[in-house]
Design an enzyme around this catalytic site. Structure first.
Site, short mmCIF file in Angstrom:
data_model
loop_
_atom_site.label_atom_id
_atom_site.label_comp_id
_atom_site.label_asym_id
_atom_site.label_seq_id
_atom_site.Cartn_x
_atom_site.Cartn_y
_atom_site.Cartn_z
N HIS A 286 0.87 -1.26 -0.04
CA HIS A 286 -0.24 0.01 -0.06
C HIS A 286 0.98 1.53 -0.14
O HIS A 286 1.63 1.61 0.92
CB HIS A 286 -0.97 -0.04 1.22
CG HIS A 286 -1.80 1.14 1.05
ND1 HIS A 286 -3.12 1.16 0.66
CD2 HIS A 286 -1.73 2.27 1.80
CE1 HIS A 286 -3.68 2.23 0.82
NE2 HIS A 286 -2.89 3.03 1.44
N CYS A 287 0.90 1.96 -1.10
CA CYS A 287 1.64 3.26 -1.28
C CYS A 287 0.96 4.45 -0.78
O CYS A 287 -0.26 4.77 -1.19
CB CYS A 287 1.98 3.56 -2.80
SG CYS A 287 3.15 4.68 -2.88
N VAL A 288 1.60 5.08 0.22
CA VAL A 288 0.97 6.18 0.95
C VAL A 288 0.96 7.40 -0.06
O VAL A 288 0.38 8.56 0.06
CB VAL A 288 1.64 6.60 2.34
CG1 VAL A 288 1.21 5.62 3.20
CG2 VAL A 288 2.92 6.84 2.24
#
Length: 433
Positions: A286-288
């Site tokens: 999950h890329c912020v």
């Protein structure tokens, strides 16, 4: 027909129509109509927090959460057919980043303190939101605003000095547009797994009615209620103890598993994202920075965005240093540029260069890790699971994590070739004399 009951039509008095909202009105979290101008009215939690702060008393965490919920609910902007809610996590980068960078331009020591504290604050906020499993637009806002602000400083401070021609400026602008396009593609659907329950809703409803009529008896053609209950209550190990469903070296046709949260059967290498709340095909992480997962459908766009960003950022840093330190090489000017703080314009450009270097170094590390994982045919999720289960082995100062995928595949192929009587390294061309 006799005995038929006609439906009773409700009058308009029984069903009053809702009045349309004006541009400054909205429906708050309590379901009541409110106005933007009344954003500071009737806030007991805020009053209590201010009273405790004035009297030097500690504010309870529950009160702080209620205050933040109230602020986020009332922070709206006028819009057509009702005021729109603004995510409060977008605002801090818009105000703090220009202030911090301009303060850091005043003196060399201030620059060291500010540029050191900014990554630490970002990491602290990341771990805070990651531990709470909350979605935030802070990093997406920080990334986009950083791109825009660096480009603004370049146009205002670097271009007027006369050392950047139209061709170089056009090339840098094209790189910025390509970054935005790649981010737009990377933020699209990463490969979400949708729940197919709505397709079988009629079947499930009839099944429930049949089970309710017959009680504990087994219905013909359907599994028993006990079996259904055990299936619905079954929790995979990775949902509770974060243990891997399949090994990192499992092939694409690995065994399927059931997700108790999404209520669907997920294929191999698909995982449930705790932040997005949905399963993703071949989930990497999950890329912020894009506020989305990186999965099967957007992994290539994510790699492309990283590559274009690195090239554009290095090119912009080179042009800036070549402008403010004309008599030195780029690498030397980055660490030693005498007289740069004598002029505020040059000091601001130099501070923005170092800020860009910090961001570029972080993205370069992520890009390197992605290339290593792709070469080993593993995802970041599988790497972290292998390290958590102590089945992986770190190499090259932790940059490479051997999950055992290559070794297991090599041994399996060796066994298959050996049973056929062929050496694994034998090439058919060797039989030609």
């Amino acid at each position: 027909m006799k005995g038929s009951v006609k439906p009773v039509k409700k009058t308009k008095a029984e069903e009053p129509e809702l009045e349309p909202l004006c541009c400054c009105e909205y429906i708050d979290r309590n379901g009541e109509k409110n106005h933007v101008a009344a954003c500071l009215c009737d806030c007991q939690d805020l009053d209590e927090g201010c009273d405790r702060w004035i009297t030097c008393k500690s504010v309870q965490p529950e009160t702080c959460e209620k205050i933040m919920d109230t602020i986020s609910d009332r922070l709206r902007i006028p819009w057509l057919r009702g005021a729109k809610k603004v995510n409060i996590s977008i605002l801090p980068p818009l105000f703090l980043l220009p202030v911090f960078l301009r303060v850091a331009s005043w003196h060399f020591l201030l620059g060291v303190v500010v540029l050191t504290s900014l990554p630490m604050l970002a990491l602290w906020y990341y771990y805070l939101t990651h531990r709470r499993k909350e979605q935030t637009l802070f990093f997406l806002s920080l990334g986009l605003f950083s791109l825009g602000y660096m480009y603004y400083v370049f146009l205002q401070e670097v271009v007027p000095k006369g050392r950047v021609g139209p061709t170089r400026l056009a090339l840098l602008t094209c790189g910025l547009l390509l970054i935005l396009f790649a981010l737009y593609r990377a933020k699209k659907n990463p490969g979400y797994l949708r729940n197919p329950a709505h397709n079988n809703r009629a079947l499930s409803d009839s099944h429930v009615e049949c089970l309710n009529r017959k009680g504990p008896e087994k219905t013909k053609g359907f599994p028993s209620a006990d079996l259904l209950g055990s299936l619905n209550n079954r929790a995979p190990k990775d949902e509770t103890k974060d243990s891997p469903r399949t090994s990192a070296g499992s092939p694409a046709k690995g065994r399927e598993d059931w997700c108790t949260k999404c209520q669907l059967v997920r294929p191999a290498r698909a995982w449930h994202c705790r932040i997005c709340g949905i399963c993703v095909r071949r989930m990497d992480h999950h890329c912020v920075w894009i506020n989305s997962c990186v999965g099967e459908s957007n992994h290539q766009a994510f790699i492309l965005a990283l590559l274009v960003f690195l090239l554009t950022s290095v090119y912009g840093i080179t042009l800036t240093l070549d402008t403010i330190c004309t008599d030195r090489s780029v690498f030397t000017a980055l660490f030693y540029c005498p007289g740069v703080y004598a002029d505020y314009s040059s000091a601001l450009c130099f501070t923005c260069v170092w800020y860009s270097v910090i961001i570029t170094g972080s993205m370069a590390y992520i890009f390197l890790i992605q290339l290593i994982n792709i070469s080993y045919n593993v995802t970041e999720r599988e790497v972290q699971q292998a390290l958590r289960q102590k089945t992986g082995r770190r190499m090259l100062c932790g940059l490479i994590v051997d999950t055992g995928q290559y070794n297991r595949g090599f041994l399996r192929n060796w066994h298959q070739f050996s049973t056929l009587g062929v050496h694994p390294f034998h090439h058919p061309a060797e039989d030609i004399v």
